[in-house]
Write a protein that holds these residues in place. Structure first.
Motif, PDB file in Angstrom:
ATOM      1  N   TRP A 262       0.813  -1.214   0.000  1.00 25.50           N
ATOM      2  CA  TRP A 262       0.000   0.000   0.000  1.00 25.50           C
ATOM      3  C   TRP A 262       0.847   1.265   0.000  1.00 25.50           C
ATOM      4  O   TRP A 262       0.324   2.367  -0.108  1.00 25.50           O
ATOM      5  CB  TRP A 262      -0.898   0.018   1.238  1.00 25.50           C
ATOM      6  N   LEU A 263       2.138   1.116   0.181  1.00 26.91           N
ATOM      7  CA  LEU A 263       3.006   2.259   0.402  1.00 26.91           C
ATOM      8  C   LEU A 263       3.691   2.676  -0.883  1.00 26.91           C
ATOM      9  O   LEU A 263       4.042   1.830  -1.705  1.00 26.91           O
ATOM     10  CB  LEU A 263       4.058   1.910   1.460  1.00 26.91           C
ATOM     11  N   PRO A 264       3.909   3.986  -1.083  1.00 24.16           N
ATOM     12  CA  PRO A 264       4.561   4.431  -2.306  1.00 24.16           C
ATOM     13  C   PRO A 264       6.042   4.081  -2.335  1.00 24.16           C
ATOM     14  O   PRO A 264       6.608   3.623  -1.339  1.00 24.16           O
ATOM     15  CB  PRO A 264       4.338   5.947  -2.291  1.00 24.16           C
ATOM     16  N   ALA A 265       6.654   4.331  -3.450  1.00 23.42           N
ATOM     17  CA  ALA A 265       8.036   3.886  -3.665  1.00 23.42           C
ATOM     18  C   ALA A 265       9.056   4.707  -2.889  1.00 23.42           C
ATOM     19  O   ALA A 265      10.161   4.240  -2.655  1.00 23.42           O
ATOM     20  CB  ALA A 265       8.361   3.932  -5.157  1.00 23.42           C
ATOM     21  N   GLU A 266       8.716   5.903  -2.492  1.00 22.69           N
ATOM     22  CA  GLU A 266       9.673   6.783  -1.829  1.00 22.69           C
ATOM     23  C   GLU A 266       9.114   7.245  -0.494  1.00 22.69           C
ATOM     24  O   GLU A 266       7.926   7.529  -0.364  1.00 22.69           O
ATOM     25  CB  GLU A 266       9.963   8.012  -2.700  1.00 22.69           C
ATOM     26  N   LEU A 267       9.985   7.336   0.488  1.00 27.00           N
ATOM     27  CA  LEU A 267       9.628   7.891   1.791  1.00 27.00           C
ATOM     28  C   LEU A 267      10.116   9.328   1.889  1.00 27.00           C
ATOM     29  O   LEU A 267      11.092   9.700   1.250  1.00 27.00           O
ATOM     30  CB  LEU A 267      10.306   7.087   2.906  1.00 27.00           C
ATOM     31  N   ALA A 268       9.445  10.102   2.713  1.00 27.99           N
ATOM     32  CA  ALA A 268       9.950  11.437   2.998  1.00 27.99           C
ATOM     33  C   ALA A 268      11.310  11.328   3.685  1.00 27.99           C
ATOM     34  O   ALA A 268      11.541  10.435   4.499  1.00 27.99           O
ATOM     35  CB  ALA A 268       8.964  12.191   3.890  1.00 27.99           C
ATOM     36  N   GLN A 269      12.195  12.249   3.372  1.00 27.24           N
ATOM     37  CA  GLN A 269      13.537  12.226   3.962  1.00 27.24           C
ATOM     38  C   GLN A 269      13.463  12.351   5.483  1.00 27.24           C
ATOM     39  O   GLN A 269      14.078  11.582   6.221  1.00 27.24           O
ATOM     40  CB  GLN A 269      14.361  13.374   3.374  1.00 27.24           C
ATOM     41  N   LYS A 270      12.706  13.335   5.947  1.00 27.74           N
ATOM     42  CA  LYS A 270      12.536  13.531   7.384  1.00 27.74           C
ATOM     43  C   LYS A 270      11.149  13.032   7.752  1.00 27.74           C
ATOM     44  O   LYS A 270      10.149  13.503   7.219  1.00 27.74           O
ATOM     45  CB  LYS A 270      12.685  15.013   7.749  1.00 27.74           C
ATOM     46  N   ARG A 271      11.108  12.087   8.678  1.00 21.00           N
ATOM     47  CA  ARG A 271       9.811  11.475   8.974  1.00 21.00           C
ATOM     48  C   ARG A 271       9.804  10.859  10.365  1.00 21.00           C
ATOM     49  O   ARG A 271      10.857  10.521  10.926  1.00 21.00           O
ATOM     50  CB  ARG A 271       9.468  10.400   7.941  1.00 21.00           C
ATOM     51  N   ILE A 272       8.605  10.711  10.873  1.00 23.91           N
ATOM     52  CA  ILE A 272       8.357   9.995  12.129  1.00 23.91           C
ATOM     53  C   ILE A 272       7.516   8.776  11.796  1.00 23.91           C
ATOM     54  O   ILE A 272       6.528   8.876  11.074  1.00 23.91           O
ATOM     55  CB  ILE A 272       7.624  10.890  13.136  1.00 23.91           C
ATOM     56  N   GLN A 273       7.939   7.629  12.294  1.00 27.48           N
ATOM     57  CA  GLN A 273       7.176   6.403  12.102  1.00 27.48           C
ATOM     58  C   GLN A 273       6.742   5.870  13.465  1.00 27.48           C
ATOM     59  O   GLN A 273       7.554   5.801  14.390  1.00 27.48           O
ATOM     60  CB  GLN A 273       8.021   5.349  11.383  1.00 27.48           C
ATOM     61  N   VAL A 274       5.494   5.511  13.551  1.00 25.83           N
ATOM     62  CA  VAL A 274       4.964   4.885  14.757  1.00 25.83           C
ATOM     63  C   VAL A 274       4.497   3.490  14.388  1.00 25.83           C
ATOM     64  O   VAL A 274       3.666   3.329  13.487  1.00 25.83           O
ATOM     65  CB  VAL A 274       3.797   5.692  15.354  1.00 25.83           C
ATOM     66  N   ASN A 275       5.051   2.478  15.043  1.00 29.71           N
ATOM     67  CA  ASN A 275       4.518   1.127  14.910  1.00 29.71           C
ATOM     68  C   ASN A 275       3.418   0.996  15.955  1.00 29.71           C
ATOM     69  O   ASN A 275       3.678   0.906  17.153  1.00 29.71           O
ATOM     70  CB  ASN A 275       5.596   0.067  15.124  1.00 29.71           C
ATOM     71  N   ILE A 276       2.180   0.993  15.490  1.00 30.46           N
ATOM     72  CA  ILE A 276       1.027   0.974  16.389  1.00 30.46           C
ATOM     73  C   ILE A 276       1.026  -0.292  17.232  1.00 30.46           C
ATOM     74  O   ILE A 276       0.805  -0.254  18.445  1.00 30.46           O
ATOM     75  CB  ILE A 276      -0.273   1.074  15.572  1.00 30.46           C
TER      76      ILE A 276
END
Length: 494
Positions: free
Chosen positions: A266-280
């Motif tokens: 479901w995720l696009p090919a590129e991530l934002a350079q600066k990002r916060i990820q939360v594993n729910i």
């Protein structure tokens, strides 16, 4: 070659409960602007043009054979079905091409249709049209290469694919027997339950001696390794939680891997350079700069019934000393029944009268939002925030919120997000907190935030790690994948 992310830089974050990668959902397409012609200009609209049939590529006999082999193996290898292929593939050119295009969409952008998504599954894959690339692959006779390039280009996905093959083999070989319930097992225990434990652990951990009925130091170390793989407190004692994780069947683990592979798609090919990820699922927050995790902390995510949704957005501001505008449902269920005395002691203010009255908790040390709130736009009205209730961060089970994400080190996170603003640093943030005034501080640059639900991932050496499925989303998603694959196969065969 496909551009794979660097797994070694991200495995530590994965083992802490986050994911090697996660991505933003595509922005929703805005509705087209509607214009009305003045009355004098109105005409009878023409009927819509009939859709033009797509000219499907013509395959050579060798390409048809190659495509049949690739399709027969590919759907199984990428977790598009749990069971082996039940329906024969088409043998005619157009039927086989349609099957290939359907497969390409599923592997590249996910198997689910729009109606299969739950409300809380707020990530959506970008639309993908495989026809031009497929036609080019046929013309250049590079079908195998094209197939290999379809899946998400992330090491995390590759690790799951390898894990899927391993756990399918375990399931095919009979899986593992359950360890019977009973008293906690620890060093010094013996008997048939210890024998069963050794046999069970040896299936996933080849260093374990599968025979013997004594619980020794080596077995304790093996239990600790298993507990770390399952995100449990590595005490080395087999109690209720560890027993439950060990007794999840191999088939259920296969479905869990299938579900997580679909979420990658479901995720696009590129991530934002600066990002916060939360594993729910693991209740862990990680800040990334490119492929490097630069900060990680525990979180508290939504309890079952108040699920934290999967979504992508961007943090645009930090609110210092935020008041809490209590959602109506929470106020009715949990706060109004406690009476005016409780509300007054805890800083709640009644705003309005009659049926429209609502509660607001004033900013300060008692506020449920603590001293910091991190705002980002989303339809679920969730956000990241501080909390005065710190005890839950010491727990391995941290699903306790109403859906928002509580963060363990909010001041550190605020300082990091504002590091490019010369007016803000640790001292000025603390001064703003001490002043007690509510202030909204706009970030110099918005920072992408991803709320994701990862319950299976591979470590650097290929060992599969699992987390609990607190929302029971894994089996549901795996079943939807299986059902949708069956529907698509029946449609193509008609």
């Amino acid at each position: 070659m496909r551009n794979r992310v660097l797994p070694s830089a991200l495995i530590a974050a994965l083992l802490a409960g986050t994911t090697a990668h996660a991505q933003q959902a595509p922005a929703p397409t805005p509705p087209p602007e509607v214009r009305f012609a003045p009355p004098a200009m109105q005409t009878t609209p023409l009927p819509p043009a009939a859709p033009q049939p797509i000219a499907l590529p013509r395959l050579s006999p060798e390409q048809m054979q190659q495509l049949s082999t690739l399709l027969a193996e590919g759907g199984y290898a990428h977790g598009l079905r749990h069971e082996a292929l039940a329906r024969p593939l088409p043998t005619d050119n157009d039927g086989l091409v349609r099957a290939a295009l359907d497969y390409a969409r599923a592997v590249h952008s996910g198997r689910l249709a729009e109606e299969d998504f739950k409300e809380d599954w707020g990530l959506r894959p970008a639309a993908y049209n495989p026809v031009p690339d497929f036609a080019a692959a046929v013309q250049s006779n590079r079908l195998g290469r094209w197939f290999a390039m379809l899946a998400p280009g992330y090491a995390g996905y590759d690790g799951l694919q390898k894990g899927l093959a391993n756990y399918r083999a375990i399931e095919k070989a009979g899986g593992w027997s359950q360890v019977a319930a009973g008293p906690d097992l620890t060093v010094g225990a013996s008997g048939p339950r210890v024998r069963a434990l050794r046999k069970r652990l040896a299936v996933e951990d080849k260093t374990v001696v599968a025979t013997g009925d004594r619980f020794d130091i080596e077995l304790k170390a093996a239990v600790q390794r298993a507990q770390r793989r399952y995100g449990l407190n590595p005490t080395g004692t087999v109690s209720t939680g560890t027993l439950a994780a060990l007794n999840v069947s191999a088939g259920a683990r296969v479905k869990q891997i299938m579900a997580n592979m679909e979420r990658w798609r479901w995720l696009p090919a590129e991530l934002a350079q600066k990002r916060i990820q939360v594993n729910i699922a693991a209740a862990v927050l990680t800040v990334f700069d490119g492929d490097q995790p630069i900060m990680s902390m525990k979180g508290v995510t939504g309890r079952p019934g108040d699920e934290t949704p999967m979504l992508q957005s961007a943090i645009h501001s930090v609110v210092v000393n935020p008041p809490w505008n209590v959602p109506t449902g929470i106020a009715q269920r949990e706060l109004w029944p406690k009476g005016p005395g409780y509300l007054a002691r805890n800083g709640f203010k009644v705003i309005g009268t009659g049926p429209t009255k609502r509660l607001q908790q004033q900013a300060g040390p008692l506020s449920a939002l603590g001293r910091f709130k991190f705002d980002f736009d989303n339809k679920y009205a969730v956000y990241l925030h501080d909390t005065p209730a710190q005890a839950k961060f010491a727990s391995f089970d941290r699903l306790a919120s109403h859906g928002c994400v509580r963060v363990e080190k909010p001041a550190d996170l605020a300082e990091l997000l504002l590091r490019d603003d010369p007016e803000w640093n640790a001292a000025t943030l603390q001064a703003a907190v001490d002043e007690g005034k509510t202030q909204r501080v706009k970030l110099p640059e918005q920072v992408s935030v991803y709320l994701l639900y990862w319950t299976a991932f591979a470590s650097a050496n290929g060992t599969m790690n699992f987390r609990a499925d607190p929302y029971s989303w894994d089996a549901e998603l795996a079943d939807k994948i299986e059902k949708r694959s069956t529907i698509q196969a029946e449609t193509i065969a008609e």
